[in-house]
Scaffold this active site. Structure first.
Site, short mmCIF file in Angstrom:
data_model
loop_
_atom_site.label_atom_id
_atom_site.label_comp_id
_atom_site.label_asym_id
_atom_site.label_seq_id
_atom_site.Cartn_x
_atom_site.Cartn_y
_atom_site.Cartn_z
CE1 TYR A 1 -8.73 -4.25 2.70
CE2 TYR A 1 -8.95 -3.14 4.80
CZ TYR A 1 -8.28 -4.02 3.98
OH TYR A 1 -7.15 -4.66 4.44
NE ARG A 2 -4.28 -1.53 4.47
CZ ARG A 2 -3.71 -2.45 5.24
NH1 ARG A 2 -4.38 -3.53 5.56
NH2 ARG A 2 -2.50 -2.31 5.69
CE1 TYR B 1 -3.99 -2.07 0.40
CE2 TYR B 1 -2.69 -3.27 2.02
CZ TYR B 1 -3.79 -3.18 1.20
OH TYR B 1 -4.71 -4.21 1.19
C1 LIG Z 1 2.76 -10.54 1.77
C2 LIG Z 1 1.98 -9.53 2.55
C3 LIG Z 1 0.92 -9.94 3.33
C4 LIG Z 1 0.14 -9.02 4.03
N1 LIG Z 1 -0.88 -9.48 4.78
C5 LIG Z 1 -1.65 -8.62 5.47
C6 LIG Z 1 -2.72 -9.10 6.27
O1 LIG Z 1 -2.95 -10.31 6.40
N2 LIG Z 1 -3.50 -8.19 6.89
C7 LIG Z 1 -3.26 -6.86 6.79
O2 LIG Z 1 -3.97 -6.08 7.40
N3 LIG Z 1 -2.24 -6.39 6.05
C8 LIG Z 1 -1.43 -7.21 5.39
N4 LIG Z 1 -0.39 -6.73 4.63
C9 LIG Z 1 -0.25 -5.25 4.46
C10 LIG Z 1 0.68 -4.54 5.47
O3 LIG Z 1 1.99 -4.99 5.29
C11 LIG Z 1 0.26 -4.69 6.93
O4 LIG Z 1 -1.04 -4.19 7.09
C12 LIG Z 1 1.17 -3.98 7.95
O5 LIG Z 1 0.78 -4.33 9.27
C13 LIG Z 1 1.13 -2.45 7.86
O6 LIG Z 1 2.32 -1.94 8.41
P1 LIG Z 1 2.39 -1.21 9.84
O7 LIG Z 1 1.59 -1.99 10.79
O8 LIG Z 1 3.82 -0.98 10.15
O9 LIG Z 1 1.62 0.15 9.56
P2 LIG Z 1 2.26 1.56 9.20
O10 LIG Z 1 2.95 1.48 7.89
O11 LIG Z 1 3.01 2.08 10.32
O12 LIG Z 1 0.92 2.41 9.08
C14 LIG Z 1 0.03 2.31 8.03
C15 LIG Z 1 -0.65 3.66 7.83
O13 LIG Z 1 -1.47 3.96 8.95
C16 LIG Z 1 -1.33 5.33 9.34
N5 LIG Z 1 -0.71 5.37 10.67
C17 LIG Z 1 0.16 4.48 11.16
N6 LIG Z 1 0.48 4.76 12.40
C18 LIG Z 1 -0.17 5.88 12.73
C19 LIG Z 1 -0.25 6.64 13.92
N7 LIG Z 1 0.41 6.27 15.01
N8 LIG Z 1 -1.04 7.73 13.92
C20 LIG Z 1 -1.75 8.08 12.82
N9 LIG Z 1 -1.72 7.39 11.68
C21 LIG Z 1 -0.94 6.28 11.62
C22 LIG Z 1 -0.48 5.99 8.29
O14 LIG Z 1 -1.32 6.53 7.29
C23 LIG Z 1 0.33 4.84 7.72
O15 LIG Z 1 0.71 5.04 6.39
C24 LIG Z 1 0.43 -7.62 3.94
C25 LIG Z 1 1.52 -7.21 3.17
C26 LIG Z 1 2.30 -8.15 2.50
C27 LIG Z 1 3.49 -7.68 1.72
#
Ligand SMILES: Cc1cc2nc3c(=O)[nH]c(=O)nc-3n(C[C@H](O)[C@H](O)[C@H](O)COP(=O)(O)OP(=O)(O)OC[C@H]3O[C@@H](n4cnc5c(N)ncnc54)[C@H](O)[C@@H]3O)c2cc1C
Length: 516
Positions: free
Chosen positions: A460-461, A86
């Protein structure tokens, strides 16, 4: 000239931020590497951040926000920045400063009897999972397919996990938020100075604001309560494989009913064969033609090799042994005659060795899906929401598959079944260093969003490159929702500094041409 002015503003802001958090926690634009941004973005300049700042506490976040507002510098907050597929940690608007919260990684509280934890944004799934196991705390976090992310970042993106608490945004309870003015807010019962139910009761009195900070650009969440599932007495788990594409119709119909009746309480992730097979092998082992998607004969060979169906999904039952055994019998009856083998359940009861099906250690295996296209493999997601109606989901899958074929891309997807809706997550795999492959992937993602919209389905995203397109499709009454979003954005973020463009919401000064 304009560029110089922008650079000058940024430099002044970074200087002031350095005096607050120290030079060690600021990385200038020149030091930024791809993994710090979006590992899968082919155009390195498009979402290039102006810098990365890494505060260690809420007070530092507040100071950074005030400085950013003073210098009109945009901030892009991330928790661990692992939003792969994303956009990673990269900001939508090039030049924005990434506010990277991964240093704020304390598990502040775990309440075993109340079944919740309170965490900072940098706390990752693996970190919490290891802590709970080490301390023998019988609580189970829901973990997504990419376990490298954070509880807060994932929940704020409405992420999905595999167990009964898998709709992560629904299990946030009580947020601490730094508003774009630098003011501090605690939501729900946290609004009481001595509120003792902050992470137990989600609302307070009157309007409740937690969801306002989900997928929005209205605040920076610096801590949150997250409800965790108490360890059940027992679990049963089975893996179901359906041989034909056409099985999707009855499967969605049946699974949605099982969800509605609460017999199965977790999001049911129905993946096509490639969603599993891509983790184990590379495309060129199966098919060498880049201009066609894998043909049916190869699909059959892949399914045989890995013992997969066209569609595959796990089902899990958790609770008291007598109850889940009875529930398993109902599932066996439900699937008899539909699958050509009796369901095989793997069991776990409290006291058995870990990992239980619920407390599985976060695994990086799922991330290998991206290697399908080779060493420079990358991916994009498109993710519309459909009604949980088998006929519609099946028709949608056929159309999507056709779009993948037209764009010479292998069809890779999951359908995440809820009680009333299904989220269709299309994984568009491509090669980062091949301009033709990149162009195809982007054209395909755009086509899928347009097709979904034409059928009344919204995303949804959305990936950074498609956020505006996805937001534009929410078009009822001449984009009435956008008008409301703009009104709220301008009121809460008057300097327009927080994550401009996130999900199509821009501050006033960036959505209107400057007046003379
Ligand atoms: C192979 C693969 C499988 C995946 N499977 C899944 C899955 O099963 N389910 C799923 O949900 N996702 C999945 N993902 C997508 C993603 O990698 C995950 O959702 C991951 O947890 C997001 O990264 P993060 O938690 O570090 O969020 P971040 O990158 O830190 O945050 C995501 C976004 O949320 C907002 N944000 C984050 N933190 C804050 C804050 N503290 N205050 C305000 N806004 C904020 C920002 O807009 C940011 O860009 C997958 C990706 C890959 C490559």
């Amino acid at each position: 000239m304009a560029y110089d002015f922008v650079t000058q503003k940024l430099e002044c802001a970074l200087k002031a931020m350095t005096s607050v958090i120290g030079a060690d926690w600021i990385q200038s634009r020149d030091a930024l590497t791809r993994p710090l941004l979006d590992a899968y973005e082919p155009d390195a300049l498009k979402h290039r951040a102006g810098a990365v700042v890494q505060p260690c506490c809420t007070e530092e976040v507040r100071a950074i926000v005030r400085i950013a507002a003073e210098h009109s510098v945009q901030l892009w907050p991330v928790s661990r920045g692992c939003n792969l597929g994303y956009g990673g940690s990269a900001p939508l608007l090039a030049g924005s400063v990434i506010l990277d919260l991964r240093r704020m990684n304390r598990i502040l509280e775990v309440d075993t009897a109340g079944a919740f934890c309170v965490v900072e944004p940098g706390v990752g799934f693996a970190q919490l999972s290891e802590y709970l196991q080490r301390e023998h705390i019988p609580l189970c976090p829901s973990i997504p397919g990419n376990p490298t992310g954070s509880l807060i970042g994932n929940a704020l993106e409405r992420g999905i996990g595999y167990h009964p608490y898998g709709e992560h945004a629904n299990y946030l309870c009580g947020l601490e938020v730094v508003l774009p003015t630098g003011n501090l807010l605690r939501t729900g019962m946290g609004a009481l100075k001595n509120g003792s139910c902050w992470h137990r009761y989600p609302a307070g009195l009157g309007a409740a604001w937690d969801q306002m900070f989900v997928q929005s650009n209205l605040g920076i969440v610096t801590r949150a309560g997250v409800w965790l599932m108490p360890e059940p007495e027992a679990c049963l788990r089975t893996q179901v494989a359906l041989p034909n594409f056409s099985d999707l119709e009855w499967a969605i119909e049946s699974l949605a009913e099982l969800r509605l009746q609460r017999l199965v309480e977790h999001p049911i992730i129905v993946g096509n064969f490639l969603h599993d097979a891509a983790v184990h092998s590379h495309r060129n082992e199966w098919h060498s033609d880049d201009d066609t998607s894998i043909p049916d004969a190869v699909v059959t060979r892949i399914m045989d090799q890995y013992g997969l169906g066209w569609w595959n999904f796990p089902l899990m039952l958790c609770g008291y042994p007598e109850v889940i055994r009875a529930q398993a019998k109902i599932l066996e009856r439900r699937f008899a005659g539909k699958v050509h083998y009796p369901l095989q359940f793997e069991g776990w009861v409290r006291g058995d060795a870990y990992p239980s099906p619920l407390a599985t250690a976060p695994s990086l295996t799922g991330l290998k899906v991206v290697d399908w296209e080779g060493a420079d493999g990358a991916h994009l997601f498109s993710a519309p929401v459909l009604p949980a109606v088998g006929r519609l989901a099946s028709y949608h899958a056929r159309r999507s598959q056709r779009f993948f074929e037209l764009h010479s891309t292998d069809y890779c997807c999951t359908f995440v079944v809820g009680p009333r809706h299904v989220r269709n997550i299309n994984t568009i795999l491509f090669r980062l260093n091949d301009p033709v492959s990149v162009a195809r992937a982007h054209a395909l993602c755009g086509a899928l969003i347009e097709d979904a919209h034409a059928h009344g389905y919204g995303e949804y995203r959305a990936h950074l490159d498609f956020m505006q397109k996805a937001a534009d499709s929410y078009d009822f009454w001449n984009h009435a929702q956008r008008a409301l979003n703009n009104l709220v954005k301008d009121a809460i973020d008057p300097a327009g500094i927080l994550a401009p463009g996130k999900n199509g919401v821009w501050p006033k000064r960036l959505r209107e041409p400057p007046s003379c």
